[in-house]
Design an enzyme around this catalytic site. Structure first.
Site, short mmCIF file in Angstrom:
data_model
loop_
_atom_site.label_atom_id
_atom_site.label_comp_id
_atom_site.label_asym_id
_atom_site.label_seq_id
_atom_site.Cartn_x
_atom_site.Cartn_y
_atom_site.Cartn_z
N HIS A 86 0.64 -1.38 0.07
CA HIS A 86 -0.03 -0.10 0.05
C HIS A 86 0.89 1.13 -0.09
O HIS A 86 0.44 2.41 -0.16
CB HIS A 86 -1.24 0.10 1.09
CG HIS A 86 -0.26 0.33 2.54
ND1 HIS A 86 -0.17 -0.82 3.41
CD2 HIS A 86 -0.15 1.43 3.36
CE1 HIS A 86 0.28 -0.34 4.52
NE2 HIS A 86 0.36 1.11 4.33
N ASP A 117 0.20 -7.54 1.55
CA ASP A 117 0.50 -6.50 1.59
C ASP A 117 2.11 -6.00 1.63
O ASP A 117 2.77 -5.69 2.61
CB ASP A 117 -0.11 -5.61 2.96
CG ASP A 117 -0.17 -4.10 2.79
OD1 ASP A 117 0.52 -3.49 1.73
OD2 ASP A 117 -0.50 -3.42 3.63
N SER A 199 4.67 2.89 7.35
CA SER A 199 4.14 1.82 6.74
C SER A 199 5.57 1.09 6.00
O SER A 199 6.34 2.12 5.42
CB SER A 199 3.18 2.00 5.76
OG SER A 199 1.88 2.07 6.35
#
Length: 348
Positions: A86, A117, A199
């Site tokens: 993402h 992911d 992230s």
């Protein structure tokens, strides 16, 4: 919370900014990682090596008129980088920066796994980079101390945070700021303070080894807020996917190489299956084929399109440069057929 409980949380993805405005949009939340561990990771390595093994990822999302920032981990001295999918989803260009060195590299997507992911990047012209020290999450237990280092707030600098493991084997449903969602299992839960932009960053154990990749956390409408509930993909699972990508092995969940691109934004139809063209991107294969807003795409490459998501999956399974046929209903309800040559576009 029991290990089998499922929580609905946003990914703590990259802060996104309107192009030319510089103001952050509503973002998901991120986990910061400790500078102290960044030092431990690099201890004993050649002073000539570049960086610390943790990098800042900057993306341009031209089709969305936005920019984003996240974190990554260097796996090889020649510039292979591990991050969340993402973080690079929808990116038209990707740059990787090594804070404190003045080094900036253009990155290409080697492959990605939307379901888990995970994504792998390759930095152009990179050499002699420091790499993170990989450990294992197999023996991680609640109470273990953790440290982290990530691009908190998208500032381009690393902000430290410390904490401990509060659970293992967690299941969560995550949503990102682009409207996507996914279900992740087997996650490590921590109480380390978190910020948007972390992230793809590493979660370190007390020995300075990476035990996971920070991916999701509880959220707030306050973009500057930290939170004490973060979730991390175990590094063992992330590296299993990374090795499959490195080996060039695609699967139902793993995409290797460039992503085929049609060039439409699609929405669902309330009354029939298919993907309604909401907009057509200038210069795209869809524009060249004559698609206009309101057309209902029902088939691509001989495969039935039941929804906008099905259109995305089927198109991305094709090879850039390949010619495919598309069947659609125009705004008069007449069936039309077009042959178009797919381009190379952003990762899904």
């Amino acid at each position: 919370m029991d290990p089998d409980d499922t929580e609905q949380l946003p990914t703590f993805g990259p802060p996104r900014r309107h192009a030319g405005i510089g103001l952050p949009l509503l973002v998901a939340i991120g986990v910061a990682l400790a500078i102290a561990l960044g030092v431990a990771v690099t201890k004993g390595r050649s002073a000539a090596s570049v960086g610390t093994g943790v990098v800042v990822i900057e993306t341009n999302l031209a089709y969305q008129g936005a920019q984003a920032a996240g974190t990554g981990m260097v796996l090889t001295s020649s510039g292979e980088v591990l991050t969340n999918n993402h973080v690079i989803r929808g990116a038209t260009t990707i740059n990787v920066v090594m804070p404190g060195t003045g080094r900036r590299y253009r990155a290409e997507v080697v492959g990605y796994d939307v379901t888990d992911d995970v994504a792998i990047l390759q930095l152009a012209g990179a050499a002699n980079l420091k790499t993170v020290s990989l450990g294992s999450a197999n023996d991680v237990q609640a109470g273990d101390k953790v440290l982290a280092l990530g691009n908190a707030g998208g500032t381009g600098r690393f902000t430290p945070a410390t904490g401990s493991v509060t659970g293992v084997g967690r299941s969560i449903t995550v949503a990102d700021d682009q409207g996507g969602s996914e279900h992740l299992r087997g996650m490590i839960e921590t109480n380390a303070a978190v910020r948007p932009g972390d992230s793809g960053g590493p979660l370190f154990n007390s020995s300075g080894q990476v035990i996971g990749m920070d991916t999701a956390a509880s959220a707030s409408n306050d973009i500057a807020m930290t939170t004490n509930q973060g979730f991390t993909i175990p590094i063992d699972r992330a590296m299993t996917i990374a090795r499959q990508i490195e080996g060039g092995t695609s699967s139902q969940t793993i995409h290797v190489g460039e992503t085929a691109f049609l060039g439409v934004e699609a929405t669902a139809d309330s009354y029939q299956a298919g993907a309604v063209v909401a907009s057509v991107m200038p210069g795209s294969p869809a524009e060249a084929a004559g698609f206009v807003p309101g057309d209902l795409i029902t088939s691509v490459g001989g495969q039935t399109i039941t929804s906008p998501e099905a259109l995305s999956v089927i198109v991305s399974a094709q090879s850039p440069g390949s010619s495919v046929s598309a069947v659609y209903l125009d705004q008069d309800g007449m069936t039309q057929t077009a042959t178009l040559k797919l381009a190379s576009g952003p990762p899904r």
